[in-house]
Design an enzyme around this catalytic site. Structure first.
Site, PDB file in Angstrom:
ATOM      1  N   GLY A   1       0.788  -1.223   0.000  1.00 17.53           N
ATOM      2  CA  GLY A   1       0.000   0.000   0.000  1.00 17.53           C
ATOM      3  C   GLY A   1       0.821   1.274   0.000  1.00 17.53           C
ATOM      4  O   GLY A   1       0.271   2.350  -0.246  1.00 17.53           O
TER       5      GLY A   1
ATOM      6  N   CYS B   1     -27.666  -8.454 -16.727  1.00 20.01           N
ATOM      7  CA  CYS B   1     -27.069  -8.233 -18.049  1.00 20.01           C
ATOM      8  C   CYS B   1     -28.099  -8.582 -19.126  1.00 20.01           C
ATOM      9  O   CYS B   1     -28.704  -9.655 -19.094  1.00 20.01           O
ATOM     10  CB  CYS B   1     -25.816  -9.082 -18.212  1.00 20.01           C
ATOM     11  SG  CYS B   1     -25.113  -8.994 -19.872  1.00 20.01           S
TER      12      CYS B   1
ATOM     13  N   CYS C   1     -26.294 -11.702 -21.292  1.00 15.36           N
ATOM     14  CA  CYS C   1     -26.069 -13.035 -20.732  1.00 15.36           C
ATOM     15  C   CYS C   1     -26.963 -13.312 -19.533  1.00 15.36           C
ATOM     16  O   CYS C   1     -26.968 -14.420 -19.002  1.00 15.36           O
ATOM     17  CB  CYS C   1     -24.595 -13.226 -20.361  1.00 15.36           C
ATOM     18  SG  CYS C   1     -24.106 -12.427 -18.822  1.00 15.36           S
TER      19      CYS C   1
ATOM     20  N   CYS D   1     -22.743  -6.654 -19.246  1.00 14.96           N
ATOM     21  CA  CYS D   1     -21.560  -6.899 -18.419  1.00 14.96           C
ATOM     22  C   CYS D   1     -20.418  -6.017 -18.903  1.00 14.96           C
ATOM     23  O   CYS D   1     -20.156  -5.924 -20.104  1.00 14.96           O
ATOM     24  CB  CYS D   1     -21.109  -8.349 -18.551  1.00 14.96           C
ATOM     25  SG  CYS D   1     -22.185  -9.551 -17.811  1.00 14.96           S
TER      26      CYS D   1
ATOM     27  N   CYS E   1     -18.895 -12.187 -20.051  1.00 16.20           N
ATOM     28  CA  CYS E   1     -20.187 -12.199 -20.719  1.00 16.20           C
ATOM     29  C   CYS E   1     -20.180 -13.194 -21.893  1.00 16.20           C
ATOM     30  O   CYS E   1     -21.110 -13.986 -22.049  1.00 16.20           O
ATOM     31  CB  CYS E   1     -20.508 -10.789 -21.221  1.00 16.20           C
ATOM     32  SG  CYS E   1     -22.250 -10.524 -21.590  1.00 16.20           S
TER      33      CYS E   1
END
Lengths: 289, 187
Positions: A31, A240, A243, A265, A271
């Protein structure tokens, strides 16, 4: 100029050593933003010069590279970077998340869970999460050194005071292993939970800002929040339309000038894989026989 | 005239593979990787030679502990890496056996503003097995085991996090890593 005029993966060896040393210090202090001597790349700032340098320093000839831009494999940025490394490093490329060993991403984490042995390289525009609160580098550096992160909570509190909820939707700040507050790059906050405890190595490169940072595998990453306003990984309240998936992150697409729209998506590989398996959404084309 | 052979024959590809081994071992403490391609003069191990070829160059300062401060190793490093050799306190990288690197309190641990300005120790070991330490922390799913030259020094190093030095342990063509973030207990 012939293709042979390139060193493997474009960058010269001294530059790669410098980036590699920065990456290892980034891994050692998860980090923390390690300064590095970012090079000019043959693409403009904002197109992933940081990510490209990190990828160049990590690639081996045996790697298979996937590049996504907002989840999509077929946008200009993704296609260009994939072609760049196919030419300068000669590596295999793929659009399948499961087949890739190195994935460079602009602003998404793939839907398919990553596994050990994979490396996810993020393109980062502004690596300093405190930058919009405190413009001076000398001050933000002190704030990180002293763990002085109160200002970030004030910012999130002001969101709640103004909007009734934390309205930050992307680049949502996280705390790494209880120490450094980190900008996860502009990924939607929907993706934040995937940062934590991920089996893959996650590397972040900011070219213009000359910073590298990293998350080793299985690192604890917590999205900042309040007890009475807990973090929520939100997404559009739809499925979606191609899909039918109800749990993936969605892009809204305007389809006409009369208010027509569809949700798809953002992860194109996810997808396509689902559609190949026979899943159909509301607007999916009829299956050809 | 000492033998200067034993560098990488195909530097870009071999250095890339060696770096990935270094990255994986530092990111997954307890994991041991193969590190091949270098054939440095004894007592420098092939793995330590590969770490030097991959990470050390004119831009960093190297400390040779007495165990490795020998003319043939100095010549090899001067030819292949070109790193200036310095005292322990000034070093970005240090090379030697654990005993020869003592006292490790001399090495840079970074500053609160710049914890990255800390030394990386390349510690030559007789062996990387059997394990004598239990490791927890970033990079480790639950816990892992590793062979360390001692326990107390690394527990002290962890206590200073985010400051501290980072280590690669090398033996023959094997390498393992221990970043400052890892919590260490005796097995």
């Amino acid at each position: 100029m012939s293709d042979q005029a390139f060193n493997f993966a474009y960058l010269d060896e001294a530059t790669k050593r410098m980036i590699r040393r920065a990456l290892l210090k980034g891994i050692a202090v998860p980090g923390y933003q390690v300064p590095f001597a970012s090079r000019e790349m043959p693409m403009p700032y904002g197109w992933g010069t940081g990510g490209v340098q990190v990828t160049a320093a990590c690639l081996t000839p045996e790697d298979t590279l996937k590049v996504i831009d907002q989840g999509a494999d077929d946008t200009t940025n993704a296609v260009s970077i994939r072609a760049f490394f196919a030419r300068t490093a000669g590596v295999e490329t793929t659009t399948r998340t499961g087949e890739a060993s190195v994935i460079q991403t602009r602003h998404r984490i793939p839907e398919e869970p990553l596994v050990e042995g994979q490396i996810l390289v993020y393109q980062v525009p502004i690596p300093e999460p405190l930058r919009f609160l405190e413009p001076r580098e000398s001050e933000t550096r002190k704030m990180h050194a002293l763990e002085e992160y109160g200002l970030m909570h004030v910012k999130l509190y002001e969101d709640i005071a103004r909007h009734g909820e934390i309205s930050t939707a992307y680049a949502y700040p996280v705390r790494v292993e209880g120490r450094y507050v980190m900008d996860p790059s502009p990924i939607p906050k929907f993706d934040n939970p995937k940062l934590s405890d991920n089996p893959a190595i996650q590397l972040f490169g900011a070219g213009r800002e000359q910073r590298i940072y990293a998350l080793p595998p299985y690192t604890q990453v917590v999205s900042l929040d309040f007890e009475d306003h807990p973090f929520v990984a939100s997404k559009a309240e739809h499925s979606c339309d191609l899909c039918g998936c109800g749990t993936s992150y969605l892009d809204e697409v305007i389809t006409d000038d009369r208010g027509g729209r569809m949700f798809v998506c953002s992860d194109t590989d996810f997808c396509e894989t689902r559609r190949a398996q026979g899943h159909r959404g509301r607007l999916a084309p009829e299956e050809r026989t | 005239m000492s033998d200067l052979s034993g560098g990488f024959a195909h530097a870009p590809e071999q250095a890339a593979r060696a770096f990935r081994a270094c990255l994986e071992t530092l990111a997954r403490p307890g994991q041991v990787q193969r590190l091949e391609g270098a054939a440095p003069p004894a007592p420098l191990s092939p793995a330590a030679g590969a770490v030097l070829l991959t990470l050390v160059d004119q831009a960093v300062r190297l400390h040779l502990a007495p165990s490795h401060d020998r003319p043939e190793i100095r010549d090899w490093i001067a030819f292949h890496c070109g790193a200036p050799l310095v005292a322990a306190e000034e070093a970005d990288f240090a090379l030697g056996s654990w005993e020869a690197l003592q006292p490790v309190g001399r090495f840079a641990i970074g500053t609160p503003a710049y914890p990255d300005r800390a030394a990386t120790l390349i510690v030559e070991m007789e062996t990387l097995a059997p394990p004598n330490a239990r490791l927890t922390g970033p990079g480790i799913a639950r816990d892992a085991e590793a062979r360390l030259p001692e326990i107390a020094a690394f527990a002290d190093n962890r206590a200073r996090f985010p400051l501290g030095f980072d280590c690669f342990f090398t033996s023959g063509d094997r390498v393992s890593g221990l970043p400052r973030s890892t919590k260490v207990e005796a097995l």
